[in-house]
Design a protein around this motif. Structure first.
Motif, short mmCIF file in Angstrom:
data_model
loop_
_atom_site.label_atom_id
_atom_site.label_comp_id
_atom_site.label_asym_id
_atom_site.label_seq_id
_atom_site.Cartn_x
_atom_site.Cartn_y
_atom_site.Cartn_z
N SER A 1 28.71 13.02 -12.50
CA SER A 1 27.81 11.86 -12.59
C SER A 1 27.62 11.23 -11.23
CB SER A 1 28.41 10.82 -13.54
OG SER A 1 29.57 10.27 -12.97
N SER A 2 26.50 10.55 -11.06
CA SER A 2 26.26 9.84 -9.80
C SER A 2 27.35 8.79 -9.59
CB SER A 2 24.88 9.19 -9.82
OG SER A 2 24.73 8.33 -10.93
N GLN A 3 27.86 8.23 -10.69
CA GLN A 3 28.89 7.20 -10.56
C GLN A 3 30.18 7.79 -9.96
OE1 GLN A 3 30.14 5.24 -14.14
NE2 GLN A 3 31.46 3.84 -13.01
N PHE A 4 30.58 8.98 -10.45
CA PHE A 4 31.77 9.63 -9.88
C PHE A 4 31.54 9.95 -8.40
CE2 PHE A 4 33.83 13.59 -8.55
CZ PHE A 4 35.16 13.25 -8.72
N VAL B 1 22.26 11.41 -13.15
CA VAL B 1 21.95 10.31 -12.24
C VAL B 1 21.70 9.02 -13.03
CG1 VAL B 1 20.41 9.48 -10.43
CG2 VAL B 1 20.98 11.91 -10.57
N ALA B 2 22.53 8.01 -12.80
CA ALA B 2 22.35 6.71 -13.43
C ALA B 2 21.12 6.03 -12.82
CB ALA B 2 23.59 5.85 -13.21
N ALA B 3 20.53 5.13 -13.56
CA ALA B 3 19.31 4.45 -13.10
C ALA B 3 19.50 3.81 -11.73
CB ALA B 3 18.88 3.41 -14.12
N GLU B 4 20.67 3.18 -11.52
CA GLU B 4 20.86 2.47 -10.24
C GLU B 4 21.04 3.44 -9.07
OE1 GLU B 4 24.91 2.43 -12.39
OE2 GLU B 4 22.79 2.15 -12.91
N ALA B 5 21.31 4.70 -9.35
CA ALA B 5 21.49 5.68 -8.27
C ALA B 5 20.16 6.26 -7.80
CB ALA B 5 22.42 6.79 -8.72
N ILE C 1 17.89 4.85 -6.33
CA ILE C 1 17.47 4.27 -5.05
C ILE C 1 18.13 4.97 -3.85
CG2 ILE C 1 17.00 1.98 -5.99
CD1 ILE C 1 19.76 1.15 -4.67
N LEU C 2 19.14 5.81 -4.11
CA LEU C 2 19.85 6.49 -3.02
C LEU C 2 18.95 7.55 -2.38
CD1 LEU C 2 23.26 7.05 -4.86
CD2 LEU C 2 22.78 5.37 -3.06
N PRO C 3 19.19 7.88 -1.11
CA PRO C 3 18.43 8.99 -0.50
C PRO C 3 18.64 10.25 -1.35
CG PRO C 3 19.82 7.89 1.13
CD PRO C 3 20.18 7.31 -0.21
#
Length: 141
Positions: A38-41, A94-98, A100-102
């Motif tokens: 996950s993007s969070q991990f 990918v979580a919604a808040e991720a 915005i990452l490059p």
């Protein structure tokens, strides 16, 4: 590399991206594929771990330079970035808040995590690296 010691000279970003991609292809050839993650991990564990290590051992990573401003190098960077993100996107939730990452950040973190698990790719000599890079740029669609 993985160890401490003195960092080498600064490395242009297109070389970093290219040799990361080559390293990933090497793992793929050995049958190593990333586990779904996950993007969070990736941000809370992998990226955080890198930042903590960087604070504890400030010179553990070489400095990365923005590549010289040439349209060819920019296209090459975009081409390799596209290959990397396309290959690794299926493994990342990918979580919604991720979002915005490059786009390249999460795939790079996946690859760094794989290198930590399976070993960092051995580095070719500088002339071999430059030859591989030139060949890859020539082969670019």
């Amino acid at each position: 590399g993985g160890g401490g010691g003195q960092p080498g000279p600064p490395v242009p970003v297109h070389e970093v991206i290219y040799f990361t991609w080559k390293g990933y292809q090497g793992l793929e050839r050995r049958g190593v594929l990333p586990r779904r993650t996950s993007s969070q991990f990736l941000t809370s564990v992998v990226l955080r771990g890198l930042l903590v290590k960087q604070q504890m051992v400030p010179d553990s990573w070489p400095e990365v330079l923005v590549s010289e401003h040439s349209p060819r190098l920019q296209r090459f960077c975009q081409h390799i970035t596209h290959l990397l993100t396309s290959a690794l996107r299926p493994f990342i939730d990918v979580a919604a808040e991720a979002t915005i990452l490059p786009p390249i950040l999460l795939p790079l973190l996946v690859i760094i995590e794989l290198f930590h698990q399976y070993g960092w790719p051995t580095q070719a000599s500088e002339p071999e690296q430059q030859a591989a890079l030139a060949a890859a740029m020539a082969a670019m669609p």
